[in-house]
Structures are given as C-alpha cells and as structure tokens.
Design an enzyme around this catalytic site. Structure first.
Site, PDB file in Angstrom:
ATOM      1  CG  ASP A   1      -2.075   0.932   1.107  1.00 51.67           C
ATOM      2  OD1 ASP A   1      -2.313   1.455  -0.003  1.00 51.67           O
ATOM      3  OD2 ASP A   1      -2.763   1.165   2.112  1.00 51.67           O
TER       4      ASP A   1
ATOM      5  CG  ASN B   1      -7.485  -2.227  -6.377  1.00 50.84           C
ATOM      6  OD1 ASN B   1      -6.560  -2.989  -6.125  1.00 50.84           O
ATOM      7  ND2 ASN B   1      -7.833  -1.266  -5.528  1.00 50.84           N
TER       8      ASN B   1
HETATM    9  C1  FPP Z   1      -2.162   0.171  -3.259  1.00 49.28           C
HETATM   10  O1  FPP Z   1      -1.601   1.452  -3.178  1.00 49.28           O
HETATM   11  C2  FPP Z   1      -1.524  -0.540  -4.334  1.00 49.28           C
HETATM   12  C3  FPP Z   1      -2.179  -1.021  -5.426  1.00 49.28           C
HETATM   13  C4  FPP Z   1      -3.638  -0.908  -5.591  1.00 49.28           C
HETATM   14  C5  FPP Z   1      -1.440  -1.686  -6.509  1.00 49.28           C
HETATM   15  C6  FPP Z   1      -0.293  -2.553  -6.088  1.00 49.28           C
HETATM   16  C7  FPP Z   1       0.425  -2.973  -7.289  1.00 49.28           C
HETATM   17  C8  FPP Z   1       1.749  -2.941  -7.456  1.00 49.28           C
HETATM   18  C9  FPP Z   1       2.702  -2.554  -6.407  1.00 49.28           C
HETATM   19  C10 FPP Z   1       2.335  -3.380  -8.763  1.00 49.28           C
HETATM   20  C11 FPP Z   1       2.586  -4.852  -8.659  1.00 49.28           C
HETATM   21  C12 FPP Z   1       3.142  -5.331  -9.904  1.00 49.28           C
HETATM   22  C13 FPP Z   1       3.127  -6.617 -10.274  1.00 49.28           C
HETATM   23  C14 FPP Z   1       3.804  -6.945 -11.524  1.00 49.28           C
HETATM   24  C15 FPP Z   1       2.476  -7.691  -9.503  1.00 49.28           C
HETATM   25  P1  FPP Z   1      -2.513   2.711  -3.462  1.00 49.28           P
HETATM   26  O2  FPP Z   1      -2.383   3.047  -4.889  1.00 49.28           O
HETATM   27  O3  FPP Z   1      -3.895   2.460  -2.979  1.00 49.28           O
HETATM   28  O4  FPP Z   1      -1.774   3.772  -2.595  1.00 49.28           O
HETATM   29  P2  FPP Z   1      -2.415   4.968  -1.775  1.00 49.28           P
HETATM   30  O5  FPP Z   1      -3.080   4.342  -0.570  1.00 49.28           O
HETATM   31  O6  FPP Z   1      -1.224   5.771  -1.407  1.00 49.28           O
HETATM   32  O7  FPP Z   1      -3.353   5.697  -2.671  1.00 49.28           O
END
Ligand code: FPP
Length: 233
Positions: A12, A60
């Site tokens: 996250d 998501n």
């Molecule tokens: C949550 O952070 C993260 C996600 C919804 C996506 C996670 C995906 C990756 C790290 C890429 C993985 C790649 C592969 C190839 C498996 P957020 O965007 O909700 O962060 P925030 O809480 O700061 O808004």
C-alpha cells in the site's frame, strides 16, 4: 531465526508516493512494481518458500480507467520479464494468480493461465502467489460453491482445501505498508493465526532492511495458536 513458511504482503502507498512527488498515480505503481520484484527476489534469497503479494483487489476496478490500465499493463510486462530473465525463472519456480482471472482482458487472462500452467509442476520448490482481482470473501464464496454438494458436515479442512492456496501452508506473517492497520479482505481464512506487521513506509520506499525488521518482529513473537505457553501450565 525462525522464518515464516508463508508471508503475505499488502503493498500500500503507491498513490501517495507519487502524489508527494507531483507525479501521476501510475508512476507510483511503476515504482511499486520495481519494489515488488526486488522484494520477491529477496524473499527467495532468504529461503521463504511461499509468498503472496496483494496486487489488485476486487474493488480496484472502481479506480479511474487510466490507473486500472496502468496496473494491467504492469502485470503483462512482469510476465514478459519473467520469461526473458533466467535468473528470475530460477527464483520463482512456480507462480500462481489468486483471484478470478475471467474478469481480465482476454490476452492478459490467457497469459496468466499460461504462466501458471508452465510453472505449476515446480510448486514445491518456491511459490510466488500474486493476488489479482482477489478478495478473500470472493474466494470463500467460491470455496463454499465448490463444497455445495458435499455429503456430511463441511470441515475447516474442506474449506482450506477449496481455496486458491489449497496446497500451501497458512500465512504466518502479514506485512502491510502505507500506515493503515487493516487486512482489507486479504487472506482472511489463511491468516487466522498470522502475526501482523504494519509499517508507515510507502510500498515504493520499502527495502530489504524493512523486510528484515518485519522478520525480526515475527521471530520474536511466541505463537500459541490459542493454547497457553509452557510456563503457564
Ligand atoms: C495500493 O496502493 C496498491 C495497489 C492498488 C497496486 C499494487 C500494485 C503494485 C505494487 C504493482 C505490482 C506489480 C506486479 C507486476 C504484480 P494505493 O495506490 O492504494 O496507494 P495509496 O493508498 O497511497 O493511494
């Protein structure tokens, strides 16, 4: 050090990482995918047999199209890198997608399936699970559907055996980055006795040292699984 058999990681903070730098959220995911690769390989080097990374939840899809598309693109790119990098293939003898793949665009769905099929036979060596279009409640509903026609009572073992992780140990340690202290529908059944480790650091900033700290925390915990410890008997 006492190592967990199975680690779950909630990655996250990508969005906030990008915002802090005045970048689009997709830039946070790109950096997050680099961290993903670094940490998956580190867990292999440490000898962790099973790891599950939460990459895309059933919720998501509600994010803006641009962000969803950037994530789907990263998943496709990861598969390409996987096939072209012999070092990585060696480290990830088996890759499994946890979640309903039917919702992904056909090409990505087929590539996920192909990756799973090509690597399934090696699952006993090293297992990397990527939770994609995953939600624990969805997974449990699917399990109950599979068990619908079973004769006799449904046991806890039946349910474990009907999950995506049916042949894997329960989760011993869950790490969540980004400051929130919740499980967000991640491996709820498998994590019944997991130790929970939270860090404020944002996922793209995570390093091997942060993983070491989480493992030290895990190692210091005395796991009783609902029983009492020896000295209190
Ligand atoms: C949550 O952070 C993260 C996600 C919804 C996506 C996670 C995906 C990756 C790290 C890429 C993985 C790649 C592969 C190839 C498996 P957020 O965007 O909700 O962060 P925030 O809480 O700061 O808004």
């Amino acid at each position: 050090m006492n190592l967990p058999r199975h680690i779950g990681i909630i990655m996250d903070g990508n969005g906030r990482w990008a915002k802090k730098r005045g970048l689009p959220r997709s830039a946070g995911h790109i950096m997050g995918s680099k961290t993903f690769r670094k940490i998956t390989e580190y867990l292999y080097d440490l000898g962790i047999k099973v790891s599950t990374f939460y990459a895309f939840s059933t919720e998501n899809w509600e994010r803006p199209d641009e962000e969803v598309n950037s994530l789907l693109k990263l998943f496709g790119e990861y598969i390409t890198i996987y096939y072209n990098d012999s070092e990585m293939k060696h480290k990830y003898s088996s890759v499994r997608i946890l979640g309903d793949k039917s919702k992904f665009p056909e090409e990505l769905r087929d590539r996920f399936l192909e990756l799973e099929n090509n690597t399934a036979a090696n699952a006993s060596e090293y297992q990397l699970n990527i939770a994609c279009n995953y939600g624990s409640r969805d997974e449990l509903c699917r399990a109950f559907e599979l068990l619908r026609d079973k004769d006799g009572p449904i046991t806890s073992e039946d349910i474990s055996n009907a999950l995506y992780t049916h042949d894997q140990p329960d989760v011993d340690l869950i790490i969540r980055t980004g400051g929130e202290k919740r499980l967000s529908n991640f491996l709820l059944w498998q994590a019944a006795y997991a130790e929970l480790y939270f860090t404020d650091k944002l996922w793209p900033d995570i390093t091997e040292k942060d993983i070491d700290e989480a493992l030290e925390f895990y190692s210091s915990r005395e796991r009783r699984f609902g029983k009492i410890d020896k000295d209190n008997k």
